[in-house]
Design a protein around this motif. Structure first.
Motif, PDB file in Angstrom:
ATOM      1  N   TRP A   1      25.173 -23.354  -1.764  1.00 53.27           N
ATOM      2  CA  TRP A   1      23.816 -23.097  -1.289  1.00 53.27           C
ATOM      3  C   TRP A   1      23.780 -23.219   0.228  1.00 53.27           C
ATOM      4  CZ3 TRP A   1      20.237 -21.889  -5.049  1.00 53.27           C
ATOM      5  CH2 TRP A   1      20.628 -22.150  -6.364  1.00 53.27           C
ATOM      6  N   LYS A   2      23.168 -22.243   0.891  1.00 53.67           N
ATOM      7  CA  LYS A   2      23.043 -22.260   2.363  1.00 53.67           C
ATOM      8  C   LYS A   2      21.581 -22.420   2.739  1.00 53.67           C
ATOM      9  CE  LYS A   2      27.205 -20.235   3.894  1.00 53.67           C
ATOM     10  NZ  LYS A   2      28.016 -21.243   4.448  1.00 53.67           N
ATOM     11  N   LEU A   3      21.338 -23.235   3.764  1.00 59.76           N
ATOM     12  CA  LEU A   3      19.993 -23.494   4.256  1.00 59.76           C
ATOM     13  C   LEU A   3      19.354 -22.220   4.790  1.00 59.76           C
ATOM     14  CD1 LEU A   3      17.768 -25.580   4.999  1.00 59.76           C
ATOM     15  CD2 LEU A   3      18.922 -25.816   7.208  1.00 59.76           C
TER      16      LEU A   3
ATOM     17  N   LYS B   1      12.509 -20.405   5.931  1.00 63.67           N
ATOM     18  CA  LYS B   1      11.630 -20.798   4.831  1.00 63.67           C
ATOM     19  C   LYS B   1      11.462 -22.314   4.730  1.00 63.67           C
ATOM     20  CE  LYS B   1      12.584 -16.807   1.894  1.00 63.67           C
ATOM     21  NZ  LYS B   1      13.139 -16.379   0.593  1.00 63.67           N
ATOM     22  N   SER B   2      12.177 -23.056   5.562  1.00 64.17           N
ATOM     23  CA  SER B   2      12.171 -24.514   5.480  1.00 64.17           C
ATOM     24  C   SER B   2      11.222 -25.129   6.501  1.00 64.17           C
ATOM     25  CB  SER B   2      13.585 -25.046   5.729  1.00 64.17           C
ATOM     26  OG  SER B   2      14.479 -24.549   4.765  1.00 64.17           O
TER      27      SER B   2
ATOM     28  N   GLY C   1      17.146 -18.532 -10.301  1.00 67.38           N
ATOM     29  CA  GLY C   1      18.405 -19.144  -9.893  1.00 67.38           C
ATOM     30  C   GLY C   1      18.880 -18.783  -8.500  1.00 67.38           C
ATOM     31  N   LYS C   2      18.056 -18.090  -7.705  1.00 65.22           N
ATOM     32  CA  LYS C   2      18.491 -17.617  -6.385  1.00 65.22           C
ATOM     33  C   LYS C   2      18.182 -18.578  -5.249  1.00 65.22           C
ATOM     34  CE  LYS C   2      18.281 -12.759  -7.628  1.00 65.22           C
ATOM     35  NZ  LYS C   2      17.670 -11.458  -7.356  1.00 65.22           N
ATOM     36  N   THR C   3      17.230 -19.486  -5.447  1.00 65.74           N
ATOM     37  CA  THR C   3      16.892 -20.452  -4.402  1.00 65.74           C
ATOM     38  C   THR C   3      16.739 -21.835  -5.019  1.00 65.74           C
ATOM     39  OG1 THR C   3      14.499 -20.090  -4.605  1.00 65.74           O
ATOM     40  CG2 THR C   3      15.665 -18.755  -2.964  1.00 65.74           C
ATOM     41  N   ARG C   4      16.925 -22.835  -4.165  1.00 72.53           N
ATOM     42  CA  ARG C   4      16.617 -24.207  -4.556  1.00 72.53           C
ATOM     43  C   ARG C   4      15.843 -24.838  -3.420  1.00 72.53           C
ATOM     44  NH1 ARG C   4      20.574 -27.410  -2.031  1.00 72.53           N
ATOM     45  NH2 ARG C   4      20.286 -29.351  -3.100  1.00 72.53           N
ATOM     46  N   THR C   5      14.835 -25.604  -3.757  1.00 69.41           N
ATOM     47  CA  THR C   5      13.964 -26.229  -2.768  1.00 69.41           C
ATOM     48  C   THR C   5      14.085 -27.737  -2.895  1.00 69.41           C
ATOM     49  OG1 THR C   5      12.443 -24.363  -2.885  1.00 69.41           O
ATOM     50  CG2 THR C   5      11.588 -26.409  -1.933  1.00 69.41           C
TER      51      THR C   5
ATOM     52  N   GLY D   1       9.609 -33.525   4.454  1.00 68.48           N
ATOM     53  CA  GLY D   1      10.311 -32.301   4.808  1.00 68.48           C
ATOM     54  C   GLY D   1      10.546 -31.439   3.585  1.00 68.48           C
ATOM     55  N   LYS D   2      10.820 -30.167   3.851  1.00 70.04           N
ATOM     56  CA  LYS D   2      11.134 -29.231   2.777  1.00 70.04           C
ATOM     57  C   LYS D   2      12.262 -28.343   3.269  1.00 70.04           C
ATOM     58  CE  LYS D   2       8.824 -25.382   1.845  1.00 70.04           C
ATOM     59  NZ  LYS D   2       7.832 -24.417   1.377  1.00 70.04           N
ATOM     60  N   ALA D   3      13.333 -28.286   2.502  1.00 66.95           N
ATOM     61  CA  ALA D   3      14.471 -27.421   2.832  1.00 66.95           C
ATOM     62  C   ALA D   3      14.657 -26.429   1.694  1.00 66.95           C
ATOM     63  CB  ALA D   3      15.738 -28.242   3.028  1.00 66.95           C
ATOM     64  N   VAL D   4      14.760 -25.159   2.052  1.00 65.60           N
ATOM     65  CA  VAL D   4      14.968 -24.100   1.067  1.00 65.60           C
ATOM     66  C   VAL D   4      16.385 -23.572   1.248  1.00 65.60           C
ATOM     67  CG1 VAL D   4      14.190 -21.847   0.233  1.00 65.60           C
ATOM     68  CG2 VAL D   4      12.515 -23.525   1.075  1.00 65.60           C
ATOM     69  N   TYR D   5      17.113 -23.448   0.165  1.00 67.82           N
ATOM     70  CA  TYR D   5      18.494 -22.984   0.183  1.00 67.82           C
ATOM     71  C   TYR D   5      18.635 -21.727  -0.664  1.00 67.82           C
ATOM     72  CZ  TYR D   5      19.588 -27.598   2.024  1.00 67.82           C
ATOM     73  OH  TYR D   5      19.633 -28.728   2.796  1.00 67.82           O
TER      74      TYR D   5
END
Length: 128
Positions: A4-6, A10-11, A102-106, A121-125
């Motif tokens: 998973w890449k940041l 979107k974060s 299944g394409k992103t994880r938050t 904080g919120k990071a979207v991968y």
């Protein structure tokens, strides 16, 4: 599982914190191995490895991340809760949710920094 890449666009990263730019989940026997690459609040590279089970118990982490153990707990088939600790003291807690496709994880986190200031904080991968 997977890499998973940041997605910084979107974060909404917590101010004054570092960022995990790549996270890799891999099965290792009956455990999960999570490798995290990123940068600290000063822009210096960070690397951490956690091997454990998603059973809510704390397992040690190695590397130069800001915490030295973490506990992951399964909420449902797409969601985990995480608690990170340094020397037994909770650093931050969070929730990791994988999108239905299944394409992103938050990852949403809440904690208190070294100065006693609360942060969120919120990071979207994106899955690679």
């Amino acid at each position: 599982m997977g890499t998973w890449k940041l997605n910084e666009a979107k974060s909404k990263l917590a101010p004054g914190m570092g960022k995990n730019t790549t996270v890799v989940y891999a099965e290792q026997g009956d455990k999960i191995k999570i490798t995290v690459e990123g940068v600290d609040k000063d822009g210096k590279p960070t690397h951490g490895v956690w091997i454990g089970k998603w059973d809510g118990k704390a397992y040690p982490a190695k590397g130069n991340v800001s915490w030295n153990s973490a506990a992951y707990k399964v909420v449902n088939d797409r969601t985990n809760d995480i608690t990170t600790m340094k020397n037994g003291k909770v650093m931050w807690t969070g929730r990791i949710t994988v999108a239905a496709d299944g394409k992103t994880r938050t990852v949403t986190i809440n904690g208190t920094d070294a100065n006693g200031k609360n942060f969120r904080g919120k990071a979207v991968y994106d899955r690679q």
